[in-house]
Motif scaffolding. Structure first.
Motif, PDB file in Angstrom:
ATOM      1  N   ARG A  74      71.941  26.608  12.025  1.00 13.30           N
ATOM      2  CA  ARG A  74      72.810  27.397  11.239  1.00 13.30           C
ATOM      3  C   ARG A  74      71.270  29.149  12.074  1.00 13.30           C
ATOM      4  O   ARG A  74      72.246  29.776  12.404  1.00 13.30           O
ATOM      5  N   LEU A  75      70.159  28.606  12.264  1.00 13.11           N
ATOM      6  CA  LEU A  75      69.129  29.812  13.047  1.00 13.11           C
ATOM      7  C   LEU A  75      70.596  30.349  14.141  1.00 13.11           C
ATOM      8  O   LEU A  75      69.333  31.270  14.227  1.00 13.11           O
ATOM      9  N   ARG A  76      70.000  29.293  14.741  1.00 14.90           N
ATOM     10  CA  ARG A  76      70.307  29.087  16.169  1.00 14.90           C
ATOM     11  C   ARG A  76      71.350  30.500  16.839  1.00 14.90           C
ATOM     12  O   ARG A  76      71.755  30.810  17.540  1.00 14.90           O
ATOM     13  N   ASP A  77      72.231  29.527  15.767  1.00 15.94           N
ATOM     14  CA  ASP A  77      73.564  30.141  16.035  1.00 15.94           C
ATOM     15  C   ASP A  77      73.528  31.682  15.285  1.00 15.94           C
ATOM     16  O   ASP A  77      75.022  31.727  15.840  1.00 15.94           O
ATOM     17  N   ARG A  78      73.022  32.204  14.722  1.00 21.38           N
ATOM     18  CA  ARG A  78      72.618  32.983  14.626  1.00 21.38           C
ATOM     19  C   ARG A  78      71.593  34.330  15.086  1.00 21.38           C
ATOM     20  O   ARG A  78      71.258  34.951  15.070  1.00 21.38           O
ATOM     21  N   GLY A  79      71.307  32.802  16.532  1.00 16.40           N
ATOM     22  CA  GLY A  79      70.472  33.879  17.096  1.00 16.40           C
ATOM     23  C   GLY A  79      69.139  34.082  17.154  1.00 16.40           C
ATOM     24  O   GLY A  79      68.399  34.774  17.967  1.00 16.40           O
ATOM     25  N   ILE A  80      68.456  33.127  16.606  1.00 18.24           N
ATOM     26  CA  ILE A  80      67.113  33.220  15.774  1.00 18.24           C
ATOM     27  C   ILE A  80      66.335  31.315  16.660  1.00 18.24           C
ATOM     28  O   ILE A  80      66.315  30.393  16.378  1.00 18.24           O
ATOM     29  N   GLY A  81      65.171  31.790  17.555  1.00 15.54           N
ATOM     30  CA  GLY A  81      64.675  30.353  17.706  1.00 15.54           C
ATOM     31  C   GLY A  81      63.949  29.829  17.377  1.00 15.54           C
ATOM     32  O   GLY A  81      63.118  30.628  16.731  1.00 15.54           O
ATOM     33  N   VAL A  82      63.645  28.487  17.748  1.00 15.21           N
ATOM     34  CA  VAL A  82      62.683  28.268  16.585  1.00 15.21           C
ATOM     35  C   VAL A  82      62.462  26.744  17.415  1.00 15.21           C
ATOM     36  O   VAL A  82      63.444  26.142  18.242  1.00 15.21           O
ATOM     37  N   SER A  83      61.315  26.157  16.432  1.00 16.62           N
ATOM     38  CA  SER A  83      60.845  24.884  16.921  1.00 16.62           C
ATOM     39  C   SER A  83      60.781  23.784  15.352  1.00 16.62           C
ATOM     40  O   SER A  83      60.176  24.497  14.784  1.00 16.62           O
ATOM     41  N   VAL A  84      60.176  22.805  16.596  1.00 15.51           N
ATOM     42  CA  VAL A  84      59.441  22.234  15.431  1.00 15.51           C
ATOM     43  C   VAL A  84      57.807  21.010  15.747  1.00 15.51           C
ATOM     44  O   VAL A  84      58.061  21.343  16.762  1.00 15.51           O
ATOM     45  N   HIS A  85      57.480  21.611  14.827  1.00 15.97           N
ATOM     46  CA  HIS A  85      56.001  21.158  15.530  1.00 15.97           C
ATOM     47  C   HIS A  85      54.956  20.271  14.464  1.00 15.97           C
ATOM     48  O   HIS A  85      54.908  20.702  13.010  1.00 15.97           O
ATOM     49  N   PHE A  86      55.367  18.963  14.023  1.00 18.73           N
ATOM     50  CA  PHE A  86      55.356  17.917  15.841  1.00 18.73           C
ATOM     51  C   PHE A  86      56.272  17.095  15.196  1.00 18.73           C
ATOM     52  O   PHE A  86      56.514  16.904  14.140  1.00 18.73           O
ATOM     53  N   ILE A  87      56.664  16.034  15.956  1.00 19.09           N
ATOM     54  CA  ILE A  87      57.844  14.951  15.883  1.00 19.09           C
ATOM     55  C   ILE A  87      56.308  13.975  16.191  1.00 19.09           C
ATOM     56  O   ILE A  87      55.225  14.301  17.766  1.00 19.09           O
ATOM     57  N   PRO A  88      56.200  13.550  15.372  1.00 20.79           N
ATOM     58  CA  PRO A  88      54.336  13.123  15.662  1.00 20.79           C
ATOM     59  C   PRO A  88      54.908  11.640  16.188  1.00 20.79           C
ATOM     60  O   PRO A  88      55.904  11.077  16.602  1.00 20.79           O
ATOM     61  N   LEU A  89      52.914  10.974  16.682  1.00 20.62           N
ATOM     62  CA  LEU A  89      53.627  10.645  17.703  1.00 20.62           C
ATOM     63  C   LEU A  89      53.931   9.176  17.439  1.00 20.62           C
ATOM     64  O   LEU A  89      54.413   8.474  18.526  1.00 20.62           O
ATOM     65  N   HIS A  90      53.832   9.089  16.068  1.00 23.58           N
ATOM     66  CA  HIS A  90      53.841   7.076  16.135  1.00 23.58           C
ATOM     67  C   HIS A  90      55.218   7.159  15.820  1.00 23.58           C
ATOM     68  O   HIS A  90      55.801   5.753  15.975  1.00 23.58           O
ATOM     69  N   ILE A  91      56.448   7.579  15.803  1.00 27.98           N
ATOM     70  CA  ILE A  91      57.147   8.487  16.061  1.00 27.98           C
ATOM     71  C   ILE A  91      58.436   7.595  17.682  1.00 27.98           C
ATOM     72  O   ILE A  91      59.392   7.942  18.160  1.00 27.98           O
ATOM     73  N   HIS A  92      56.932   8.297  18.661  1.00 32.31           N
ATOM     74  CA  HIS A  92      57.743   8.258  20.089  1.00 32.31           C
ATOM     75  C   HIS A  92      58.186   6.989  20.572  1.00 32.31           C
ATOM     76  O   HIS A  92      57.054   5.954  20.213  1.00 32.31           O
ATOM     77  N   PRO A  93      58.946   6.551  21.132  1.00 33.92           N
ATOM     78  CA  PRO A  93      59.127   5.309  21.605  1.00 33.92           C
ATOM     79  C   PRO A  93      57.867   4.280  22.534  1.00 33.92           C
ATOM     80  O   PRO A  93      57.498   3.177  22.050  1.00 33.92           O
ATOM     81  N   TYR A  94      57.280   5.328  22.825  1.00 32.30           N
ATOM     82  CA  TYR A  94      55.894   4.892  23.778  1.00 32.30           C
ATOM     83  C   TYR A  94      55.143   4.176  23.251  1.00 32.30           C
ATOM     84  O   TYR A  94      54.284   3.186  23.093  1.00 32.30           O
ATOM     85  N   TYR A  95      54.509   5.444  21.881  1.00 31.53           N
ATOM     86  CA  TYR A  95      53.334   4.407  20.741  1.00 31.53           C
ATOM     87  C   TYR A  95      53.863   3.835  19.999  1.00 31.53           C
ATOM     88  O   TYR A  95      53.321   2.634  19.422  1.00 31.53           O
ATOM     89  N   ALA A  96      55.700   3.808  19.169  1.00 25.31           N
ATOM     90  CA  ALA A  96      56.238   3.160  18.544  1.00 25.31           C
ATOM     91  C   ALA A  96      56.322   1.417  18.946  1.00 25.31           C
ATOM     92  O   ALA A  96      55.894   0.422  18.285  1.00 25.31           O
ATOM     93  N   GLN A  97      56.504   1.190  20.261  1.00 26.27           N
ATOM     94  CA  GLN A  97      56.354  -0.061  21.085  1.00 26.27           C
ATOM     95  C   GLN A  97      55.398  -0.722  21.591  1.00 26.27           C
ATOM     96  O   GLN A  97      54.982  -1.955  21.350  1.00 26.27           O
ATOM     97  N   ARG A  98      54.241  -0.186  21.980  1.00 28.32           N
ATOM     98  CA  ARG A  98      53.213  -0.542  22.157  1.00 28.32           C
ATOM     99  C   ARG A  98      52.497  -0.606  21.075  1.00 28.32           C
ATOM    100  O   ARG A  98      51.623  -2.322  21.136  1.00 28.32           O
ATOM    101  N   TYR A  99      52.326   0.217  20.103  1.00 31.08           N
ATOM    102  CA  TYR A  99      51.371   0.074  18.625  1.00 31.08           C
ATOM    103  C   TYR A  99      52.306  -1.062  17.234  1.00 31.08           C
ATOM    104  O   TYR A  99      52.226  -0.673  16.592  1.00 31.08           O
ATOM    105  N   GLY A 100      53.413  -0.846  17.555  1.00 32.46           N
ATOM    106  CA  GLY A 100      54.583  -1.619  16.564  1.00 32.46           C
ATOM    107  C   GLY A 100      54.682  -1.002  15.427  1.00 32.46           C
ATOM    108  O   GLY A 100      54.450  -0.897  14.458  1.00 32.46           O
ATOM    109  N   TYR A 101      54.130   0.781  15.524  1.00 30.03           N
ATOM    110  CA  TYR A 101      54.591   1.914  14.206  1.00 30.03           C
ATOM    111  C   TYR A 101      56.153   1.724  13.555  1.00 30.03           C
ATOM    112  O   TYR A 101      56.567   1.881  14.792  1.00 30.03           O
ATOM    113  N   LYS A 102      56.152   1.958  12.781  1.00 27.05           N
ATOM    114  CA  LYS A 102      57.551   2.467  12.279  1.00 27.05           C
ATOM    115  C   LYS A 102      57.276   3.992  11.438  1.00 27.05           C
ATOM    116  O   LYS A 102      55.971   4.094  11.046  1.00 27.05           O
ATOM    117  N   PRO A 103      58.306   4.720  11.012  1.00 24.88           N
ATOM    118  CA  PRO A 103      58.074   5.781  10.446  1.00 24.88           C
ATOM    119  C   PRO A 103      56.781   6.150   9.455  1.00 24.88           C
ATOM    120  O   PRO A 103      56.295   6.991   9.308  1.00 24.88           O
TER     121      PRO A 103
END
Length: 398
Positions: free
Chosen positions: A316-345
């Motif tokens: 909804r922010l972007r629909d209203r023309g406001i650029g935003v982001s998210v910091h950060f997607i934690p490393l342990h939920i990215h596929p590489y680290y989740a698969q290599r080290y068996g992490y869960k959220p």
């Protein structure tokens, strides 16, 4: 005049005519790559943060990599860091086939929780990399105490933290090495770039040599009247040097850094005041014993007070023309680290919970007062529209 259909970017570099003129002058000099301007930039940056040595490189990733290399990290070693960070912090550890050991974060600051570090240390632990999230220094005193007890170096990932202070001292002068970023979105920029700061002459010399192919000291001078065509390769190094064109921009940005930081702090204060009485969100905390660089303004939503989730809020922010982001997607939920080290959220519950409710709002020194007001008005409009408690009260009254 802006309206909701005009897109306000999440980040915008603050570049003026002085930066343009400095880069043009570097171009006209005929010396484009690493040279005298880069060495001046290094000296000026070292003086600014109060360290003995500063080595300019082409990214904070390179700075982190060279720091670990100078410390002799090897296959099978472990390096403690946080899951609440960008890819670079952990990937440089993996460059050595070493293992990042993640430690959960403090829920208030989102910085690494010092109380959890000691239990993560093993005989294989060789270093600690704390990250100063959003530009607020993490708890360096207890981190240094733990590191000193175990004989471990501390490498600060200060990609967000220029200029910032901790206990009255500038970030950049306090640890084994400190690594800064001058990426386009950062508090000061060279387009792409970074800096290694250290008080250890041996580490500084090693980083300088390895940043330019492992060629013996001052290899850049071989194309000057003071240099020689002869050189020696002492190690198989990397190509991490910063150009004089980038350094020319960096020197101007450095001279403006204090003013740009003050403007970011003013914007943060406007946001804090605007959202202070809204129970559907939680404000970032600026701790009193340190100066926040305000690289990011990390607003966190309170999901039990909203009828939409974080992702819908962003949409909804972007629909209203406001650029935003998210910091950060934690490393342990990215596929590489989740698969290599068996992490869960839930492996790092605080990192995951804070990520799931976080929105980074635009904050940069070139923002106008009108743009700041527009952001606050749109955020408040959406938040109040979907404020669950308010809606329940209105429905009950009807």
């Amino acid at each position: 005049m802006s309206c909701d259909t005009d897109f306000l970017p999440f980040a915008r570099p603050d570049i003026g005519e002085a930066e343009v003129e400095a880069v043009v002058e570097a171009l006209r000099s005929g010396w484009l790559t690493t040279g005298a301007l880069t060495h001046r930039f290094e000296s000026e940056f070292a003086a600014e943060v109060g360290c003995q040595h500063a080595i300019a490189v082409n990214s904070c990733t390179a700075a982190l990599h060279l720091s670990l290399e100078a410390l002799g990290i090897q296959r099978g070693d472990q390096v403690i860091t946080t899951p609440y960070t960008f890819a670079a912090t952990a990937e440089v550890i993996r460059y050595f086939d070493a293992d990042p050991i993640l430690v959960d974060v403090d829920p208030i600051s989102c910085n690494i929780d010092p109380g959890r570090i000691a239990e993560a240390i093993t005989p294989r632990t060789k270093a600690i990399i704390p990250v100063h999230i959003a530009g607020q220094a993490c708890e360096l005193k207890p981190i240094h105490e733990i590191a000193d007890r175990h004989g471990l170096p501390v490498i600060e990932d200060a990609a967000h933290a220029f200029p910032a202070t901790y206990g009255g001292q500038k970030i950049g002068s306090l640890s084994t090495t400190t690594c800064f970023s001058f990426y386009a979105t950062k508090t000061m920029t060279t387009g792409e770039g970074g800096m290694i700061c250290t008080n250890d002459a041996k580490i500084a010399d090693r980083c300088r040599i390895m940043a330019l192919h492992g060629i013996s000291k001052d290899a850049w001078k071989r194309y000057t009247a003071a240099g020689s065509w002869k050189y020696e390769i002492t190690e198989p190094g990397y190509k991490y040097n910063l150009t004089d064109m980038a350094s020319a921009m960096g020197r101007v940005q450095l001279s403006r850094a204090s003013a740009m930081r003050e403007r970011r702090a003013e914007i943060a204060a406007c946001y804090q005041a605007a959202f202070a009485n809204e129970d559907w969100c939680s404000l970032p905390t600026a701790l009193p014993d340190r100066m926040h660089a305000w690289h990011l303004y990390m607003l966190r939503l309170n999901p039990d007070r909203l009828s939409i989730d974080r992702d819908e809020f962003i949409s909804r922010l972007r629909d209203r023309g406001i650029g935003v982001s998210v910091h950060f997607i934690p490393l342990h939920i990215h596929p590489y680290y989740a698969q290599r080290y068996g992490y869960k959220p839930e492996s790092y519950p605080q990192a995951y919970q804070q990520y799931a409710r976080e929105i980074s709002l635009p904050i940069y020194s070139s923002m106008t007062p009108q743009e700041v007001s527009r952001v606050t008005n749109v955020v408040l409009d959406i938040g109040r529209q979907f404020h669950q408690q308010r809606n329940l009260t209105v429905a009950a009254a009807a």
